[in-house]
Each structure stands twice: as C-alpha cells, then as structure tokens.
Write a protein that holds these residues in place. Sequence first.
Motif, PDB file in Angstrom:
ATOM      1  N   LYS A  71     -26.057  90.649  30.003  1.00  0.00           N
ATOM      2  CA  LYS A  71     -26.080  91.504  31.199  1.00  0.00           C
ATOM      3  C   LYS A  71     -25.460  92.859  30.885  1.00  0.00           C
ATOM      4  O   LYS A  71     -25.986  93.908  31.261  1.00  0.00           O
ATOM      5  N   GLU A  72     -24.313  92.828  30.201  1.00  0.00           N
ATOM      6  CA  GLU A  72     -23.615  94.070  29.860  1.00  0.00           C
ATOM      7  C   GLU A  72     -24.458  94.933  28.944  1.00  0.00           C
ATOM      8  O   GLU A  72     -24.562  96.146  29.143  1.00  0.00           O
ATOM      9  N   ASN A  73     -25.100  94.324  27.980  1.00  0.00           N
ATOM     10  CA  ASN A  73     -25.967  95.040  27.048  1.00  0.00           C
ATOM     11  C   ASN A  73     -27.132  95.697  27.801  1.00  0.00           C
ATOM     12  O   ASN A  73     -27.484  96.841  27.550  1.00  0.00           O
ATOM     13  N   LYS A  74     -27.712  94.959  28.746  1.00  0.00           N
ATOM     14  CA  LYS A  74     -28.819  95.496  29.545  1.00  0.00           C
ATOM     15  C   LYS A  74     -28.343  96.683  30.376  1.00  0.00           C
ATOM     16  O   LYS A  74     -29.018  97.704  30.465  1.00  0.00           O
ATOM     17  N   ASN A  75     -27.175  96.537  30.986  1.00  0.00           N
ATOM     18  CA  ASN A  75     -26.635  97.616  31.815  1.00  0.00           C
ATOM     19  C   ASN A  75     -26.332  98.866  30.990  1.00  0.00           C
ATOM     20  O   ASN A  75     -26.556  99.975  31.436  1.00  0.00           O
ATOM     21  N   ASN A  76     -25.827  98.682  29.795  1.00  0.00           N
ATOM     22  CA  ASN A  76     -25.513  99.824  28.931  1.00  0.00           C
ATOM     23  C   ASN A  76     -26.775 100.531  28.457  1.00  0.00           C
ATOM     24  O   ASN A  76     -26.795 101.750  28.328  1.00  0.00           O
ATOM     25  N   LYS A  77     -27.837  99.789  28.211  1.00  0.00           N
ATOM     26  CA  LYS A  77     -29.098 100.399  27.791  1.00  0.00           C
ATOM     27  C   LYS A  77     -29.673 101.245  28.909  1.00  0.00           C
ATOM     28  O   LYS A  77     -30.275 102.283  28.668  1.00  0.00           O
ATOM     29  N   GLY A  78     -29.516 100.804  30.144  1.00  0.00           N
ATOM     30  CA  GLY A  78     -30.063 101.531  31.280  1.00  0.00           C
ATOM     31  C   GLY A  78     -29.342 102.840  31.556  1.00  0.00           C
ATOM     32  O   GLY A  78     -29.879 103.714  32.212  1.00  0.00           O
ATOM     33  N   MET A  79     -28.134 102.999  31.041  1.00  0.00           N
ATOM     34  CA  MET A  79     -27.365 104.212  31.285  1.00  0.00           C
ATOM     35  C   MET A  79     -27.743 105.335  30.351  1.00  0.00           C
ATOM     36  O   MET A  79     -27.411 106.473  30.594  1.00  0.00           O
ATOM     37  N   HIS A  80     -28.415 105.050  29.268  1.00  0.00           N
ATOM     38  CA  HIS A  80     -28.745 106.084  28.269  1.00  0.00           C
ATOM     39  C   HIS A  80     -30.102 106.662  28.495  1.00  0.00           C
ATOM     40  O   HIS A  80     -30.969 106.208  29.026  1.00  0.00           O
TER      41      HIS A  80
END
Length: 80
Positions: A71-80
Amino acid sequence: MLSQEKINRINELSKRAKTTGLTKKEEKEQQILRQEYIKVFRNSFKNQLHSVTVVDENGNDVTPDALKASKENKNNKGMH
C-alpha cells in the motif's frame, strides 16, 4: 477494465477451440487476449487488496506487513 467486445471475443475463441478448433492466427489472438485479461484482473485484485485493513477482535490493526508495504509503495508512486 477489459472491453465487453474483447471479453466476447475471448469467449467466442474459447468455444470454437473446443468445437471446430482454431487457426494459428486465432490461437495467437486468443493468447494475447488472455494475457491482457489476466493483467487487468491482477491489477483489479491488487487494488481491492490495497483497500483492505485487517483488524483483530480488540480493534487492533493486524494488517500483514507485506500488504502495508505494498500500500505504501503504491501511495508513494502516485505522488511522483
């Protein structure tokens, strides 16, 4: 999501494969459509899992670490 047209074509090819058989070109088309279907299915399933939180009987978040990390990895990808 896969278009209804593609789903219908997958079903049509599957039915024909069981009855009259497919040409080499149709077999290749069937393989490509199945791969696309599986990719869409997996992405949809991952999105569903990312909305899951596991809670024990005491109300504590016991979501597995692997799911939290995903989940955290997905959220971080969406911020870039």
